[in-house]
Motif scaffolding. Structure first.
Motif, PDB file in Angstrom:
ATOM      1  N   HIS A 116      34.452  28.146  28.041  1.00 32.61           N
ATOM      2  CA  HIS A 116      34.020  28.987  26.921  1.00 32.61           C
ATOM      3  C   HIS A 116      32.596  28.681  26.493  1.00 32.61           C
ATOM      4  O   HIS A 116      31.801  29.600  26.232  1.00 32.61           O
ATOM      5  CB  HIS A 116      34.966  28.797  25.735  1.00 32.61           C
TER       6      HIS A 116
ATOM      7  N   ARG B 226      29.502  31.424  26.693  1.00 34.34           N
ATOM      8  CA  ARG B 226      28.756  31.919  25.529  1.00 34.34           C
ATOM      9  C   ARG B 226      27.283  32.118  25.858  1.00 34.34           C
ATOM     10  O   ARG B 226      26.603  32.936  25.235  1.00 34.34           O
ATOM     11  CB  ARG B 226      28.904  30.940  24.370  1.00 34.34           C
TER      12      ARG B 226
ATOM     13  N   ARG C 120      27.186  34.822  29.387  1.00 29.70           N
ATOM     14  CA  ARG C 120      27.636  36.197  29.114  1.00 29.70           C
ATOM     15  C   ARG C 120      26.460  37.113  28.794  1.00 29.70           C
ATOM     16  O   ARG C 120      26.584  38.340  28.907  1.00 29.70           O
ATOM     17  CB  ARG C 120      28.633  36.195  27.939  1.00 29.70           C
TER      18      ARG C 120
ATOM     19  N   ARG D 109      36.112  39.295  32.905  1.00 25.75           N
ATOM     20  CA  ARG D 109      36.475  38.666  31.623  1.00 25.75           C
ATOM     21  C   ARG D 109      36.286  39.557  30.388  1.00 25.75           C
ATOM     22  O   ARG D 109      37.142  39.510  29.482  1.00 25.75           O
ATOM     23  CB  ARG D 109      35.689  37.361  31.466  1.00 25.75           C
ATOM     24  N   PRO D 110      35.219  40.353  30.258  1.00 23.45           N
ATOM     25  CA  PRO D 110      35.018  41.106  29.011  1.00 23.45           C
ATOM     26  C   PRO D 110      36.165  42.046  28.636  1.00 23.45           C
ATOM     27  O   PRO D 110      36.484  42.182  27.447  1.00 23.45           O
ATOM     28  CB  PRO D 110      33.724  41.886  29.278  1.00 23.45           C
TER      29      PRO D 110
ATOM     30  N   GLU E  18      38.768  40.027  27.019  1.00 25.27           N
ATOM     31  CA  GLU E  18      38.336  39.649  25.674  1.00 25.27           C
ATOM     32  C   GLU E  18      38.506  40.811  24.701  1.00 25.27           C
ATOM     33  O   GLU E  18      38.959  40.623  23.563  1.00 25.27           O
ATOM     34  CB  GLU E  18      36.875  39.196  25.712  1.00 25.27           C
TER      35      GLU E  18
ATOM     36  N   ARG F 201      42.167  41.234  23.834  1.00 22.14           N
ATOM     37  CA  ARG F 201      42.623  40.225  22.877  1.00 22.14           C
ATOM     38  C   ARG F 201      42.135  40.553  21.471  1.00 22.14           C
ATOM     39  O   ARG F 201      42.897  40.435  20.493  1.00 22.14           O
ATOM     40  CB  ARG F 201      42.137  38.839  23.301  1.00 22.14           C
ATOM     41  N   LYS F 202      40.882  40.991  21.332  1.00 20.61           N
ATOM     42  CA  LYS F 202      40.357  41.361  20.017  1.00 20.61           C
ATOM     43  C   LYS F 202      41.148  42.517  19.416  1.00 20.61           C
ATOM     44  O   LYS F 202      41.485  42.511  18.228  1.00 20.61           O
ATOM     45  CB  LYS F 202      38.885  41.740  20.130  1.00 20.61           C
TER      46      LYS F 202
END
Length: 238
Positions: free
Chosen positions: A40, A44, A47, A183-184, A187, A190-191
């Motif tokens: 992670h 950060r 990304r 991955r995005p 993400e 999940r959001k």
């Protein structure tokens, strides 16, 4: 040496083919790319490169669909914004909104196709040209700095580095786009599960098309995973 000879040499250098690297180099660059995507704290930072591809995808499709591009902003929290003008509904707007999440994966797939054909230098110069074109539309200092640094890295490697370094860099970048493109969407999923990102691309597309956001999320997943599978096979020479 006259200018025509120099131009011809440069063109041959860009369009020519280079030897395929050894399998171990391809595997090592894949592992390094995975290490740049998975933790992670590292993600950060890295990304930001996926955000460049994401917003570049919005911008390119906006132009291709006849919309007027007002500008692109890239932020230090790895978010971004692309503003275009035109009809607020219709196919052009739908395509523009849908282009962001698949952009990194599709760029990675195209890069894998170039590398499988031995066009390492062409990939590096093509990426430099795309970043230079994107820089014209950047509207904030952080975004400009990010794109300049990325473009400078591609240019310096393509101009100064030897064949092995060029190959390692190119394969690492393409692996990163293929892996980082997956991955995005997870993400975002999940959001949304926790009530966040109400104005995400998937939600905007749902409002434009009356197709549920989960369907658009599914499309993002399919494009990313299929690109990773296909691009990975090309990179591994299978």
């Amino acid at each position: 040496m006259d200018s025509s000879t120099t131009a011809t040499d440069l063109w041959n250098r860009v369009t020519g083919t280079q030897p395929h690297p050894s399998l171990w180099l391809v595997l090592v660059t894949g592992v390094i790319a995975l290490a740049a995507v998975t933790p992670h704290r590292v993600w950060r930072v890295t990304r930001n490169a996926i955000t460049i591809a994401h917003e570049g995808g919005h911008a390119l499709v906006a132009l291709l669909s006849g919309r007027r591009l007002d500008g692109i902003r890239l932020h230090s929290d790895t978010s971004g914004l692309t503003v275009s003008r035109g009809r607020p509904t219709g196919l052009g707007m739908v395509l523009t909104a849908a282009a962001g999440y698949p952009a990194a994966s599709l760029l990675g797939l195209a890069g894998a196709a170039l590398l499988s054909a031995g066009h390492i230098t062409a990939l590096l110069w093509g990426a430099t040209a795309l970043l230079a074109a994107m820089l014209v539309m950047i509207r904030n200092a952080y975004g400009a700095l990010t794109v300049v640094l990325a473009g400078a890295a591609f240019f310096l490697v393509s101009w100064l580095a030897g064949p092995q370094v060029q190959a390692a860099f190119a394969y690492g970048v393409v692996w990163f786009l293929l892996l980082g493109g997956v991955r995005p969407a997870f993400e975002l999923q999940r959001k949304r599960r926790h009530g966040g990102a109400p104005d995400s691309d998937a939600d905007q597309l749902a409002r434009l098309t009356n197709v549920p956001p989960v369907v658009w999320l599914g499309l993002f997943h399919v494009v990313a995973l299929c690109s990773l599978a296909g691009g990975g096979r090309w990179l591994l020479g299978r």
